[in-house]
Design a protein around this motif. Sequence first.
Motif, PDB file in Angstrom:
ATOM      1  N   MET A 158       0.889  -1.396   0.305  1.00  0.00           N
ATOM      2  CA  MET A 158       0.093  -0.169  -0.011  1.00  0.00           C
ATOM      3  C   MET A 158       0.959   1.223  -0.426  1.00  0.00           C
ATOM      4  O   MET A 158       1.509   1.596   0.518  1.00  0.00           O
ATOM      5  CB  MET A 158      -0.083   0.042   1.207  1.00  0.00           C
ATOM      6  CG  MET A 158      -2.147   0.788   0.902  1.00  0.00           C
ATOM      7  SD  MET A 158      -3.010   1.434   2.926  1.00  0.00           S
ATOM      8  CE  MET A 158      -3.509  -0.559   3.055  1.00  0.00           C
ATOM      9  N   PRO A 159       0.966   1.920  -1.169  1.00  0.00           N
ATOM     10  CA  PRO A 159       1.148   3.365  -0.770  1.00  0.00           C
ATOM     11  C   PRO A 159       0.830   4.132  -0.051  1.00  0.00           C
ATOM     12  O   PRO A 159       0.247   4.693   0.303  1.00  0.00           O
ATOM     13  CB  PRO A 159       1.755   3.262  -1.685  1.00  0.00           C
ATOM     14  CG  PRO A 159       0.508   3.131  -2.849  1.00  0.00           C
ATOM     15  CD  PRO A 159      -0.031   2.111  -2.153  1.00  0.00           C
ATOM     16  N   GLY A 160       1.640   5.328   0.677  1.00  0.00           N
ATOM     17  CA  GLY A 160       2.101   6.641   1.248  1.00  0.00           C
ATOM     18  C   GLY A 160       1.735   6.083   2.564  1.00  0.00           C
ATOM     19  O   GLY A 160       2.408   4.800   3.173  1.00  0.00           O
ATOM     20  N   PRO A 161       1.740   6.842   3.931  1.00  0.00           N
ATOM     21  CA  PRO A 161       2.201   6.392   4.872  1.00  0.00           C
ATOM     22  C   PRO A 161       1.039   5.700   5.614  1.00  0.00           C
ATOM     23  O   PRO A 161      -0.394   6.106   5.373  1.00  0.00           O
ATOM     24  CB  PRO A 161       2.067   7.927   5.364  1.00  0.00           C
ATOM     25  CG  PRO A 161       1.025   8.774   4.797  1.00  0.00           C
ATOM     26  CD  PRO A 161       1.960   8.248   3.522  1.00  0.00           C
ATOM     27  N   LEU A 162       1.476   4.951   6.470  1.00  0.00           N
ATOM     28  CA  LEU A 162       0.861   4.141   6.603  1.00  0.00           C
ATOM     29  C   LEU A 162      -0.163   4.447   8.085  1.00  0.00           C
ATOM     30  O   LEU A 162       0.395   5.906   8.828  1.00  0.00           O
ATOM     31  CB  LEU A 162       1.112   2.147   7.574  1.00  0.00           C
ATOM     32  CG  LEU A 162       1.719   1.610   6.828  1.00  0.00           C
ATOM     33  CD1 LEU A 162       2.571   0.870   7.400  1.00  0.00           C
ATOM     34  CD2 LEU A 162       0.783   0.679   5.770  1.00  0.00           C
ATOM     35  N   GLN A 163      -1.830   4.465   8.440  1.00  0.00           N
ATOM     36  CA  GLN A 163      -2.403   5.055   9.218  1.00  0.00           C
ATOM     37  C   GLN A 163      -2.377   3.675  10.845  1.00  0.00           C
ATOM     38  O   GLN A 163      -2.892   2.699  10.030  1.00  0.00           O
ATOM     39  CB  GLN A 163      -3.382   5.745   9.340  1.00  0.00           C
ATOM     40  CG  GLN A 163      -3.268   6.703   8.187  1.00  0.00           C
ATOM     41  CD  GLN A 163      -4.216   7.516   8.028  1.00  0.00           C
ATOM     42  OE1 GLN A 163      -4.849   7.733   8.933  1.00  0.00           O
ATOM     43  NE2 GLN A 163      -3.204   8.957   7.813  1.00  0.00           N
ATOM     44  N   TYR A 164      -2.504   3.764  11.677  1.00  0.00           N
ATOM     45  CA  TYR A 164      -2.492   2.422  13.041  1.00  0.00           C
ATOM     46  C   TYR A 164      -4.488   3.284  13.643  1.00  0.00           C
ATOM     47  O   TYR A 164      -4.596   4.148  13.879  1.00  0.00           O
ATOM     48  CB  TYR A 164      -1.885   2.378  13.963  1.00  0.00           C
ATOM     49  CG  TYR A 164      -0.550   2.215  12.838  1.00  0.00           C
ATOM     50  CD1 TYR A 164      -0.308   0.414  12.309  1.00  0.00           C
ATOM     51  CD2 TYR A 164       0.242   3.031  13.199  1.00  0.00           C
ATOM     52  CE1 TYR A 164       1.205   0.622  11.401  1.00  0.00           C
ATOM     53  CE2 TYR A 164       1.531   2.817  12.574  1.00  0.00           C
ATOM     54  CZ  TYR A 164       2.180   1.984  11.807  1.00  0.00           C
ATOM     55  OH  TYR A 164       3.165   0.940  10.710  1.00  0.00           O
ATOM     56  N   GLY A 165      -4.820   2.132  13.959  1.00  0.00           N
ATOM     57  CA  GLY A 165      -6.369   2.224  14.353  1.00  0.00           C
ATOM     58  C   GLY A 165      -6.016   2.711  16.005  1.00  0.00           C
ATOM     59  O   GLY A 165      -5.286   2.458  16.754  1.00  0.00           O
ATOM     60  N   PHE A 166      -7.282   2.936  16.361  1.00  0.00           N
ATOM     61  CA  PHE A 166      -7.487   4.014  17.786  1.00  0.00           C
ATOM     62  C   PHE A 166      -7.100   2.630  18.920  1.00  0.00           C
ATOM     63  O   PHE A 166      -6.236   3.183  19.871  1.00  0.00           O
ATOM     64  CB  PHE A 166      -8.242   3.985  18.113  1.00  0.00           C
ATOM     65  CG  PHE A 166      -8.682   5.353  17.527  1.00  0.00           C
ATOM     66  CD1 PHE A 166      -8.271   6.765  17.882  1.00  0.00           C
ATOM     67  CD2 PHE A 166     -10.177   5.555  16.875  1.00  0.00           C
ATOM     68  CE1 PHE A 166      -8.838   7.705  17.034  1.00  0.00           C
ATOM     69  CE2 PHE A 166     -10.576   6.651  15.854  1.00  0.00           C
ATOM     70  CZ  PHE A 166      -9.679   7.491  16.370  1.00  0.00           C
ATOM     71  N   GLY A 167      -7.195   1.285  18.642  1.00  0.00           N
ATOM     72  CA  GLY A 167      -6.591  -0.031  19.578  1.00  0.00           C
ATOM     73  C   GLY A 167      -5.424  -0.308  19.194  1.00  0.00           C
ATOM     74  O   GLY A 167      -4.839  -0.203  20.292  1.00  0.00           O
TER      75      GLY A 167
END
Length: 81
Positions: free
Chosen positions: A1-10
Amino acid sequence: MPGPLQYGFGVKAFALNLVTARMVAISRVQKMLATLLGVTISESTILGYILQIYKHLEDWEKSAKRAILLVREKSACQFSV
């Protein structure tokens, strides 16, 4: 997946719990999350989580301190009479 990763609230909550409440070293948290997620979360990302929670709790902490001081003042006035 290109671009910055985003992690969830968990993931954020889990990392914050480990670092702040459980006092686990950030490097150890990184290793644990890498094992669980299959990707390494940078130290700066975890430190960013800590800074975020600090900023969000700052106003609450100030109001809680004011409320505690008011209760103490009222108690002191009741007992001094």
